[in-house]
Design an enzyme around this catalytic site. Structure first.
Site, PDB file in Angstrom:
ATOM      1  N   HIS A  65     -64.044  82.562  21.233  1.00  0.00           N
ATOM      2  CA  HIS A  65     -63.967  81.678  22.394  1.00  0.00           C
ATOM      3  C   HIS A  65     -65.315  81.676  23.103  1.00  0.00           C
ATOM      4  O   HIS A  65     -66.058  82.668  23.040  1.00  0.00           O
ATOM      5  CB  HIS A  65     -62.888  82.155  23.360  1.00  0.00           C
ATOM      6  CG  HIS A  65     -61.502  82.010  22.826  1.00  0.00           C
ATOM      7  ND1 HIS A  65     -60.400  82.046  23.652  1.00  0.00           N
ATOM      8  CD2 HIS A  65     -61.026  81.829  21.573  1.00  0.00           C
ATOM      9  CE1 HIS A  65     -59.307  81.891  22.929  1.00  0.00           C
ATOM     10  NE2 HIS A  65     -59.664  81.768  21.656  1.00  0.00           N
ATOM     11  N   GLU A  67     -66.100  82.040  26.167  1.00  0.00           N
ATOM     12  CA  GLU A  67     -66.240  83.139  27.131  1.00  0.00           C
ATOM     13  C   GLU A  67     -66.543  84.459  26.427  1.00  0.00           C
ATOM     14  O   GLU A  67     -67.404  85.225  26.868  1.00  0.00           O
ATOM     15  CB  GLU A  67     -64.967  83.299  27.977  1.00  0.00           C
ATOM     16  CG  GLU A  67     -64.640  82.104  28.835  1.00  0.00           C
ATOM     17  CD  GLU A  67     -63.712  81.103  28.162  1.00  0.00           C
ATOM     18  OE1 GLU A  67     -63.073  80.319  28.887  1.00  0.00           O
ATOM     19  OE2 GLU A  67     -63.611  81.106  26.911  1.00  0.00           O
ATOM     20  N   CYS A  95     -58.465  82.132  28.990  1.00  0.00           N
ATOM     21  CA  CYS A  95     -57.160  82.531  28.460  1.00  0.00           C
ATOM     22  C   CYS A  95     -56.953  84.029  28.720  1.00  0.00           C
ATOM     23  O   CYS A  95     -57.855  84.710  29.211  1.00  0.00           O
ATOM     24  CB  CYS A  95     -57.110  82.228  26.968  1.00  0.00           C
ATOM     25  SG  CYS A  95     -58.130  83.351  25.972  1.00  0.00           S
ATOM     26  N   CYS A  98     -59.723  86.259  27.059  1.00  0.00           N
ATOM     27  CA  CYS A  98     -61.011  86.148  27.750  1.00  0.00           C
ATOM     28  C   CYS A  98     -60.942  86.760  29.151  1.00  0.00           C
ATOM     29  O   CYS A  98     -61.914  87.362  29.624  1.00  0.00           O
ATOM     30  CB  CYS A  98     -61.436  84.685  27.831  1.00  0.00           C
ATOM     31  SG  CYS A  98     -61.733  83.953  26.198  1.00  0.00           S
TER      32      CYS A  98
END
Length: 180
Positions: A65, A67, A95, A98
Site C-alpha cells: 500500500h 502508506e 486501512c 496501514c
C-alpha cells in the site's frame, strides 16, 4: 501554527501546508491509476519537507500500500522507526494495516482526503485513535492527531475512474449499489 516551506515566501498556516501535501497525494494516486494500480498515494513529511512518497504498488504484492511503502522509505532514510514529528498524508483514509503501521512508527499526525467508512483504520475500526493500545510501549505511540476531508471532492474524482469508487468518501454508505 505557521511555517515557511520557502525562505522567500511568507509563512504558511498548517491548513495551507496540509492542502499542499494532500494535492501531492492526489497526484500520486493518478500516477498509480495510470500504471493500472489502485489510486492511492502517500507522503511522510517532517518539518515541512517530504521525507518519502509513494504510489500504491499492490498489484505484485498486496501489502504494498502507498502508506506502507512511504513509511518504510521514511524509516530507511531517517534510520529510525520513531517517526515522531512526522505527518502521514494520504489521499484516502489508511486501512487497518496501514493504520497499525502508522501507530507503530509513532507518526504524530495523519491527514487524509477521503474517508473509508467500510475499511478505514479511523472511521471503521478506530485504530488511529485507540488509546488502549498505547499501553503496549514501546510498540505503539499515543494516538496521532487525525485530520480528514481535505480536498475530498478532488480526491474522489480520481476514485470515480475505478469500478469500486462507491466504497470511499463521506457518502459511501449511501452510494452502495443495490446488487454487487
Amino acid at each position: 501554527m505557521r511555517a515557511s516551506l520557502n525562505k522567500n515566501q511568507p509563512p504558511m498556516k498548517q491548513e495551507e501546508i496540509d492542502q499542499k501535501f494532500i494535492r501531492r497525494t492526489i497526484a500520486l494516486s493518478e500516477v498509480a491509476l495510470k500504471h493500472d494500480g489502485a489510486p492511492f498515494g502517500a507522503l511522510i513529511v517532517k518539518d515541512g519537507k517530504i521525507i518519502a512518497e509513494s504510489a500504491n504498488d499492490s498489484k505484485g504484492r498486496v501489502s504494498n500500500h502507498a502508506e506502507v511503502l512511504a513509511l518504510d522509505s521514511a524509516h530507511k532514510k531517517l534510520k529510525t522507526s520513531d517517526l515522531s514529528g512526522c505527518t502521514l498524508y494520504s489521499n484516502c483514509e489508511p486501512c487497518p494495516m496501514c493504520s497499525f503501521m502508522a501507530r507503530e512508527y509513532k507518526v504524530s499526525r495523519v491527514v487524509f482526503a477521503i474517508p473509508s467508512p467500510f475499511m478505514g483504520g479511523y472511521s471503521k475500526w478506530d485504530i488511529l485513535q485507540d488509546d488502549e493500545i498505547t499501553q503496549f510501549k514501546p510498540f505503539f505511540s499515543t494516538p496521532p492527531k487525525v485530520i480528514s476531508g481535505i480536498f475530498e471532492k478532488e480526491a474522489m474524482a480520481v476514485f470515480k475512474k475505478t469500478p469500486l469508487w462507491w466504497i470511499f468518501g463521506s457518502d459511501a454508505k449511501n452510494n452502495r449499489p443495490t446488487r454487487l
